[in-house]
Design an enzyme around this catalytic site. Structure first.
Site, PDB file in Angstrom:
ATOM      1  N   LYS A 234      36.048  31.523  43.271  1.00  0.00           N
ATOM      2  CA  LYS A 234      35.454  32.827  43.582  1.00  0.00           C
ATOM      3  C   LYS A 234      33.956  32.764  43.335  1.00  0.00           C
ATOM      4  O   LYS A 234      33.506  32.382  42.247  1.00  0.00           O
ATOM      5  CB  LYS A 234      36.093  33.918  42.722  1.00  0.00           C
ATOM      6  CG  LYS A 234      35.486  35.303  42.922  1.00  0.00           C
ATOM      7  CD  LYS A 234      36.096  36.330  41.972  1.00  0.00           C
ATOM      8  CE  LYS A 234      35.340  37.647  42.025  1.00  0.00           C
ATOM      9  NZ  LYS A 234      35.855  38.645  41.062  1.00  0.00           N
ATOM     10  N   ASP A 239      28.480  41.157  40.840  1.00  0.00           N
ATOM     11  CA  ASP A 239      29.433  42.177  41.262  1.00  0.00           C
ATOM     12  C   ASP A 239      29.082  43.511  40.607  1.00  0.00           C
ATOM     13  O   ASP A 239      29.347  43.724  39.429  1.00  0.00           O
ATOM     14  CB  ASP A 239      30.850  41.763  40.888  1.00  0.00           C
ATOM     15  CG  ASP A 239      31.875  42.824  41.279  1.00  0.00           C
ATOM     16  OD1 ASP A 239      31.551  43.645  42.159  1.00  0.00           O
ATOM     17  OD2 ASP A 239      32.972  42.831  40.699  1.00  0.00           O
ATOM     18  N   LYS A 246      30.602  49.975  39.159  1.00  0.00           N
ATOM     19  CA  LYS A 246      31.036  49.807  37.776  1.00  0.00           C
ATOM     20  C   LYS A 246      30.141  50.620  36.843  1.00  0.00           C
ATOM     21  O   LYS A 246      28.967  50.872  37.156  1.00  0.00           O
ATOM     22  CB  LYS A 246      30.930  48.333  37.361  1.00  0.00           C
ATOM     23  CG  LYS A 246      31.813  47.366  38.115  1.00  0.00           C
ATOM     24  CD  LYS A 246      31.516  45.947  37.655  1.00  0.00           C
ATOM     25  CE  LYS A 246      32.315  44.918  38.444  1.00  0.00           C
ATOM     26  NZ  LYS A 246      33.731  44.929  38.105  1.00  0.00           N
ATOM     27  N   ASP A 257      30.630  36.374  37.412  1.00  0.00           N
ATOM     28  CA  ASP A 257      31.718  36.556  38.362  1.00  0.00           C
ATOM     29  C   ASP A 257      31.802  35.418  39.370  1.00  0.00           C
ATOM     30  O   ASP A 257      32.678  35.407  40.230  1.00  0.00           O
ATOM     31  CB  ASP A 257      31.571  37.902  39.083  1.00  0.00           C
ATOM     32  CG  ASP A 257      32.910  38.525  39.440  1.00  0.00           C
ATOM     33  OD1 ASP A 257      33.927  38.138  38.846  1.00  0.00           O
ATOM     34  OD2 ASP A 257      32.937  39.400  40.327  1.00  0.00           O
ATOM     35  N   ASP A 316      35.618  47.630  44.432  1.00  0.00           N
ATOM     36  CA  ASP A 316      35.475  46.753  43.273  1.00  0.00           C
ATOM     37  C   ASP A 316      36.615  45.736  43.184  1.00  0.00           C
ATOM     38  O   ASP A 316      36.645  44.923  42.276  1.00  0.00           O
ATOM     39  CB  ASP A 316      35.390  47.584  41.986  1.00  0.00           C
ATOM     40  CG  ASP A 316      34.862  46.784  40.803  1.00  0.00           C
ATOM     41  OD1 ASP A 316      34.189  45.755  41.037  1.00  0.00           O
ATOM     42  OD2 ASP A 316      35.126  47.166  39.646  1.00  0.00           O
ATOM     43  N   GLU A 318      36.929  43.233  45.187  1.00  0.00           N
ATOM     44  CA  GLU A 318      36.262  42.477  46.248  1.00  0.00           C
ATOM     45  C   GLU A 318      36.563  40.988  46.208  1.00  0.00           C
ATOM     46  O   GLU A 318      36.544  40.327  47.250  1.00  0.00           O
ATOM     47  CB  GLU A 318      34.746  42.703  46.172  1.00  0.00           C
ATOM     48  CG  GLU A 318      33.984  41.827  45.191  1.00  0.00           C
ATOM     49  CD  GLU A 318      34.449  41.957  43.735  1.00  0.00           C
ATOM     50  OE1 GLU A 318      34.405  40.938  43.020  1.00  0.00           O
ATOM     51  OE2 GLU A 318      34.848  43.044  43.309  1.00  0.00           O
ATOM     52  N   ARG A 320      39.246  39.289  45.751  1.00  0.00           N
ATOM     53  CA  ARG A 320      40.433  38.894  46.524  1.00  0.00           C
ATOM     54  C   ARG A 320      40.160  38.917  48.032  1.00  0.00           C
ATOM     55  O   ARG A 320      40.796  38.193  48.795  1.00  0.00           O
ATOM     56  CB  ARG A 320      41.612  39.806  46.159  1.00  0.00           C
ATOM     57  CG  ARG A 320      41.453  41.243  46.565  1.00  0.00           C
ATOM     58  CD  ARG A 320      42.422  42.177  45.854  1.00  0.00           C
ATOM     59  NE  ARG A 320      42.115  42.265  44.431  1.00  0.00           N
ATOM     60  CZ  ARG A 320      42.831  42.937  43.546  1.00  0.00           C
ATOM     61  NH1 ARG A 320      43.927  43.569  43.935  1.00  0.00           N
ATOM     62  NH2 ARG A 320      42.490  42.980  42.281  1.00  0.00           N
TER      63      ARG A 320
END
Length: 464
Positions: A234, A239, A246, A257, A316, A318, A320
């Protein structure tokens, strides 16, 4: 940190000589045996330090408890050597020698443990942290130390990248690093090519940022490989949560992330040195998830590379979405196995904390093998269920699925979402390192910050 193999470490002039003590046994050093208190029994992690008063070439001798001799393994050595090295740093040591009265097939673990403990991310500090500069080892095969150094350097690279601020570790920067890896063929796809490939889910996540997305495909190959593997990381370089933004406290460490991507870059860089007889594809869908006028929105319908449609329930969720298209791409490469590694769900962190990563997949034997290799490598994995009920919670009235389900069982739901983008003929495992990739306080051999999660397990698996 430089590692040197010598015939004997007992006579090496150094700041600290580290010796071992097994529980309820004498050490190999008369000075320690004479002056150590009765309370120093040799339990794991116990230490006794004594100044040699020039009776030995070392200034200090550090006796390190390793527990019962019959319970020795590479994890015991790695964790406790790391603890001893941290103590040596407190003693302001620069040179250290290790003299263990044991089977030194554990030399690899000692090197990795010392390297982990000696790591500091102080690139942006004017005053640098103290470090050990040289470590002397005896009774080891020099070639094994070279392998250990590759593992240690790989972990350092992954930790550095995850610790870097998002202003440095952009998608473009990750692509530059990938293109600079020797012995690896790398392709980097820009936004136009990504669109041409039909990666609608990935592109949607990227469209809110001024940083352009970079789809990175690295390939290591040999003649007649015994296996073909794709490893996917990933690559969310930052993020914010997108429009479902967030809270500020949750964004503070979101530079991490892309820890999955950092792991993949580190593993791919090591392959040309380890030279396994395996074909390995390293894949990263790198981008940022940012709020702006061009951001994707809750309620949008996205079309992934395999044609499946996704209703955006939460911007959020995102990671996946980027992994969905990366998984589709990987399965088209003719590989036998696919492993994705991602800081994917807060739910996994809630369930397992910072102690273990979640793992799941479509082949129990494959997943169990990775768990076993992880345990050997010093990385804990816990198998999470993949039941249809988790998938049913993501049913959509207007698309094939939503990108989230209910608040409950979030880690397994994410796994079931990803499974939709894996072809049946490919063995697949998903590793959720949301809790293990980045620590908010020291834990065992690791300092606060990035851990390089997954590097040791993937390298050991590939190098079988």
């Amino acid at each position: 940190m430089e590692f040197k193999v010598v015939s004997s470490t007992k006579d090496v002039p150094c700041d600290v000589l580290i010796i071992n003590k097994f529980e309820d046994k004498q050490t190999s050093n008369p000075l320690v045996n004479r002056f150590a208190p009765e309370s120093f029994t040799g339990k794991r992690g116990e230490m006794f330090v004594i100044h040699t008063q020039k009776e030995y070439p070392a200034t200090y001798i550090l006796a390190l408890g390793l527990g019962k001799e019959q319970d020795m393994d590479n994890n015991v050595v790695r964790e406790n050597v790391a603890k001893a090295v941290k103590k040596c740093i407190e003693l302001k040591a620069k040179t250290v020698a290790i003299d263990f009265e044991t089977d030194y097939t554990y030399g690899v673990s000692a090197v990795i443990g010392a390297s982990i403990a000696n790591y500091h991310f102080d690139k942006y500090k004017t005053k640098k942290e103290p470090r050990i500069s040289e470590v002397y080892l005896s009774g080891v095969v020099p070639e094994s130390i070279e392998v250990a150094k590759v593992f240690a350097d790989s972990m350092k690279l992954a930790r550095n990248l995850s610790n870097e601020p998002a202003a440095f570790a952009t998608p473009t920067k990750l692509a530059e690093i990938a293109q600079g890896i020797e012995g690896i063929h790398t392709e980097v796809f820009d936004e136009a090519k990504i669109k041409e490939l039909g990666m609608g889910a990935y592109l949607a996540v990227a469209q809110g940022s001024v940083q352009p997305p970079k789809f990175i495909h690295m390939k290591y190959t040999v003649d007649n490989p015994k296996r073909r593997i794709a490893i996917i990381g990933k690559g969310l370089c930052f993020d914010s949560g997108g429009l479902d933004i967030k809270p500020p406290s949750s964004m503070l460490t979101m530079r991490d992330d892309m820890s999955g991507a950092a792991c993949i870059l580190a593993v791919m860089k090591a392959l040309n040195k380890l030279k396994p007889n395996v074909e390995v594809h390293g894949i990263i869908a790198a981008c940022e998830n940012m709020p702006s006028g061009s951001s994707y929105k809750p309620g949008d319908i996205l079309t992934a590379k395999n044609g499946k449609t996704i209703e955006v329930d939460n911007t959020d969720a995102e990671g996946r979405l980027t992994l969905a298209d990366a998984l589709c791409y990987a399965c088209e490469l003719g590989v036998d196995e696919v492993i994705d590694i991602a800081t994917l769900t807060g739910a996994c962190m809630v369930a397992l904390g910072t102690v273990a990563s979640g793992i799941m997949g479509n082949d129990d034997e494959f997943v169990d093998n990775l768990i076993k290799i992880g345990s050997y490598s010093g990385e804990k994995y816990w198998k999470l269920p993949m039941w249809q009920e988790y998938r049913d919670n993501m049913n959509s009235d207007i698309a094939d699925m939503k990108n989230t389900g209910t608040r409950n069982g979030g880690a397994s739901a994410a796994g079931m979402f990803l499974k939709e983008f894996v072809t049946d003929n490919v063995k697949w495992a998903h590793i959720d390192i949301a809790g293990t990739a980045f620590l908010d306080k020291p834990q065992k051999e690791f300092s606060k910050g990035a851990t390089g999660a997954g590097v040791r397990t993937l390298l050991n698996y590939i190098n079988l």
